[in-house]
Design an enzyme around this catalytic site. Structure first.
Site, PDB file in Angstrom:
ATOM      1  N   ASN A  73      -4.127   1.568  -5.732  1.00  0.00           N
ATOM      2  CA  ASN A  73      -2.847   0.932  -5.418  1.00  0.00           C
ATOM      3  C   ASN A  73      -1.746   1.037  -6.461  1.00  0.00           C
ATOM      4  OD1 ASN A  73      -2.859  -0.396  -2.755  1.00  0.00           O
ATOM      5  ND2 ASN A  73      -4.749  -1.281  -3.535  1.00  0.00           N
TER       6      ASN A  73
ATOM      7  N   ASP B 145      -9.726   2.222  -2.030  1.00  0.00           N
ATOM      8  CA  ASP B 145      -8.283   2.052  -2.199  1.00  0.00           C
ATOM      9  C   ASP B 145      -7.849   2.480  -3.602  1.00  0.00           C
ATOM     10  OD1 ASP B 145      -5.724   1.275  -1.549  1.00  0.00           O
ATOM     11  OD2 ASP B 145      -6.245  -0.789  -1.030  1.00  0.00           O
TER      12      ASP B 145
ATOM     13  N   ARG C   3       1.567  -3.475  -9.447  1.00  0.00           N
ATOM     14  CA  ARG C   3       0.849  -4.458  -8.630  1.00  0.00           C
ATOM     15  C   ARG C   3      -0.045  -5.334  -9.522  1.00  0.00           C
ATOM     16  NH1 ARG C   3      -3.605  -4.445  -3.810  1.00  0.00           N
ATOM     17  NH2 ARG C   3      -2.472  -5.790  -2.417  1.00  0.00           N
TER      18      ARG C   3
ATOM     19  N   ASP D 200       0.332   2.078   5.144  1.00  0.00           N
ATOM     20  CA  ASP D 200       0.313   0.625   5.278  1.00  0.00           C
ATOM     21  C   ASP D 200       1.260   0.167   6.378  1.00  0.00           C
ATOM     22  OD1 ASP D 200      -1.592  -0.164   3.521  1.00  0.00           O
ATOM     23  OD2 ASP D 200      -0.218  -0.648   1.885  1.00  0.00           O
TER      24      ASP D 200
ATOM     25  N   ASP E 246      -9.813  -6.425   0.782  1.00  0.00           N
ATOM     26  CA  ASP E 246      -9.593  -6.967  -0.563  1.00  0.00           C
ATOM     27  C   ASP E 246      -9.829  -8.490  -0.589  1.00  0.00           C
ATOM     28  OD1 ASP E 246      -8.737  -7.275  -3.124  1.00  0.00           O
ATOM     29  OD2 ASP E 246      -6.716  -6.496  -2.799  1.00  0.00           O
TER      30      ASP E 246
END
Ligand code: DGJ
Length: 737
Positions: A479, A477, A442, A547, A366
């Protein structure tokens, strides 16, 4: 493998060398389930397996002296004489929800047919499996239901899914349509699931079944780390190596429901499929709806066998593409090394050092696109950030390739930041409803993947980046979970179909990109393991397991994950200490040993390693490449569960050719003056001699299996302490019959 049909009694028997599955047509035309379990010899007449009586205060069917409430059903419908929860519930134009599907015929197909727009297990030749399609029709609704069953020849596996076609001129609303339903004639089971949360995914939970409804589900728009789309029913006496176990695994990445209902006669109904929560699907005339697939595995040799069947099937007949059978590259990922704070020099410095350690693939995580200096901005603006990477992605990729490394890129294509050019241009492309603010997660929103225009735009943009950067690997990904679920592009009557349409959109984009880039290795990720499910693993042959990279936490996460998923599907990285998630210090050797049981990577800045640590990492990678085929393609057996034993954990891999055995032993906590410990290995050749690699010690298979290995003699305890990991590699030496 065979599918027998008794044309007279209309009894169907799917069987291979391990399992039998039987059902039959009732006098009223509906289906009754007869048996699922260990193989039964085929006989002409199975009527002795069918027993029913109309109990006091039962309701009966209008045209037959049958109470569906006490009959084991194959695919129960709604609101007649069965009061248990149904598999299918439909609403017609009058608002009526009653249905009754009766048998009209069947078809046998060699091999296995594809599911339209949905991931599923497959065959490579039609000899590998047989498929039975059973056709049912509801005359009032003018709808047909097809129940599909595939039995594999070499695996104790039966897959099921269902399709429904509306033939009526008016719309038919699907309120609930499960992929499978199964009635057992008893409730002598424990049930097991993989539960968790972010950073502690897929912990094993086992509970006795009790009267009433027990279920797990996701309502979050993704399969979720809270509950994996998997349950197992186990006999109370079932353990890792003994006893009966039934596994149900749903090939789906969205909201699911797995439910067990124990009724007042102690029978158990299992249903699994798309969660009916906030789900309705409108079916126009001649339209067909297809459910996802359930993969059912039966084992009479405990949980280990159940897992091994899933491992082999998912590694070879769910995963696709060139990377299915190719050794995966050892990677380094810059996320925990730099987070958003990097530039080209920093990345190249990391890559240069990583190359010296033996790393094969550099992954840029990222933060590489326009203004992405924190998680508050820029998702959707998939253009390179020229401040960080003034020479662009292509140039960085060329330089990385020039170092002799492959190049990988992180993307999060389903998301959008409110602070982004894309949001500015297309505020209506966001998942949400009119006149209500979105709840951020997020700092980001979800893109409306039920809208084809959105997918097309993202597809072309991502395709440009992957082409320009000549990537070898993609980390995809996702999130955040879904809130305010809805689309401004869908008609009011279709809003409740949104969540499923979204997942179909994700699958579509995956299909497009994996088709365009067949040589690229895709790794699926969702804030770690929030969408670690068979649906994703159909497109991406490996997933970021969690994670949480702390070695001890990973022991539990990987152990739990191994209930269903093979090591070839688990991304496992060595990260820096103190660990970023737990703050724990663990030796680099232990971090390596744990990560060896998946697809190895590094999640750290190599320039921060001491000289000694660099030597250890170099040796780790050299060693891993030697044993990788054993891990990636071998058979795993769990030996000591970290969920049962707070002090230890252990598992082993046996290579496909059975010449190599790799044993992992973890001392979670040190004890003073510890007791002696023997570790009994499993599945070795009893008359073969095995050398413990790196020593002169020779053992016979039977010794290792029945007497066990006296651990203290063979592992170096001089550095004893908490979180110690050991790898023991045995190699077959000679024939000694
Ligand atoms: C969540 C992933 O699990 C991490 O590995 C990392 O890629 C971050 N997202 C980046 O935002």
């Amino acid at each position: 493998m065979a599918i027998y049909v008794n044309e007279e009694t209309l009894t169907f028997h799917l069987t291979n060398r391990d399992v039998s599955y039987l059902f039959s047509v009732l006098p009223n035309g509906e289906l009754t389930h007869l048996y699922y379990g260990k193989k039964l010899s085929h006989v002409a007449d199975f009527s002795q397996l069918f027993y029913t009586e109309v109990k006091d205060n039962s309701c009966t069917e209008a045209d037959a002296a049958l109470s569906m409430d006490v009959i084991r059903q194959e695919y129960p419908s709604f609101s007649r004489s069965d009061f248990r929860l149904p598999a299918v519930q439909l609403t017609n134009k009058d608002g009526h929800r009653v249905s009754r599907f009766t048998y009209t015929g069947y078809e046998k197909v060699k091999g296995k047919t594809k599911l339209k727009g949905l991931p599923a297990t497959y065959v490579e030749s039609s000899e590998e499996a047989d498929t039975l399609k059973v056709f049912l029709r509801d005359e009032v609704l003018e709808a047909t239901l097809t129940l599909s069953y595939t039995i594999y020849q070499h695996h104790p596996v039966i897959t099921r899914h269902v399709t429904l076609t509306n033939h009526h001129r008016d719309d038919l609303i699907i309120n609930q349509m499960m992929s499978a339903s199964l009635d057992f004639n008893h409730n002598q089971f424990d049930w097991l699931e993989l539960a968790g949360s972010w950073a502690r995914e897929r912990h094993i939970k086992r509970t006795p079944l009790h009267a009433g409804i027990q279920n797990i589900q996701s309502t979050r728009g993704a399969s979720s780390p809270q509950h994996n789309p998997f349950i197992a029913l186990l006999r109370p006496e079932t353990a890792e190596h003994v006893g009966e176990a039934y596994g149900f695994s749903l090939v789906y990445s969205g909201n699911f429901l797995a439910q067990m209902e124990v009724d007042h006669y102690d029978t158990t109904r299992v249903t699994m499929g798309i969660n009916p929560f906030d789900f309705n699907w409108r079916l126009e005339r001649d339209e067909t709806f297809t459910t996802p697939e359930v993969v059912m595995v039966y084992s009479d040799q405990g949980l280990n066998k159940l897992s091994q069947v899933y491992h082999t099937l998912y590694r070879t007949r769910l995963a696709r593409g060139v990377w299915r059978d190719k050794l995966r590259p050892v990677l380094i990922n810059n996320w925990e090394a730099t987070y958003f704070n990097f530039n080209e020099d920093k990345l190249l410095q990391m890559a240069t050092e990583a190359k010296q350690l033996g790393v094969e693939l550099f992954v840029l995580d990222d933060g590489w696109f326009k203004g992405r200096n924190s998680d508050t901005t820029s998702l959707g603006d998939w253009f390179v950030d020229e401040k960080k990477l003034p020479n662009g992605l292509r140039s960085l990729s060329e330089k990385i390739h020039g170092l002799g490394l492959q190049f990988g890129l992180w993307i999060e294509p389903e998301m959008i930041s409110p602070k982004s050019e894309l949001y500015h241009a297309h505020p209506d492309w966001v998942v949400g409803v009119n006149n209500r603010p979105n709840s951020p997660g997020r700092n980001q929103y979800v893109l409306d993947f039920s809208n084809k225009a959105v997918i097309d735009y993202i597809y072309h943009l991502i395709k440009e980046r992957l082409t320009e950067a000549n990537v070898d690997y993609v980390k995809w990904d996702m999130n955040r979970f879904m809130t305010e679920a809805g689309s401004v592009h869908l008609a009011p009557a279709d809003q409740t179909s949104f969540r499923h349409r979204y997942i179909l959109g994700v699958y579509r984009l995956y299909e497009l990109l994996t088709t365009d880039f067949p040589n690229v290795l895709f790794e699926s990720c969702a804030a770690g393991g929030a969408r670690f499910d068979p649906g994703m693993l159909y497109y991406a042959p490996q997933g970021w397991t969690s994670d949480d990279t702390d070695a001890l936490e990973r022991v539990k996460i990987q152990y739990g994950t191994s209930l269903v998923y093979p090591a070839s599907m688990m991304g496992a990285h060595v990260s820096a200490v103190p660990n970023h998630q737990t703050g724990r210090m663990t030796p680099i050797e232990t971090r390596g040993v744990v990560a060896f049981s998946g697809m190895l990577g590094y999640e750290l800045d190599p320039s921060q390693l001491s000289k000694e640590e660099k030597t250890i990492v170099q040796e780790q990678i050299r060693h891993y490449k030697q044993v990788q085929p054993v891990v990636q393609f071998g058979q795993m057996t769990r030996l000591i569960s970290p969920f049962d034993d707070p002090l230890h954990a252990s598992w082993q891999f046996v290579s496909q050719d059975e010449t190599d055995v790799l044993v992992t032993y973890i001392q979670q906590q040190a004890q003073p003056n510890p007791a002696f410990r023997q570790l009994k290995l499993v599945g070795l050749k009893k008359n073969k001699a095995y050398t413990l690699v790196g020593t002169d010690s020779i053992f016979y298979g039977d010794q290792l299996m029945y007497h066990g290995l006296e651990l203290d003699r063979y592992i170096d305890r001089s550095d004893a302490g908490d979180a110690r990991g050991y790898l023991l590699h045995f190699k077959v030496q000679e024939e000694t019959e």
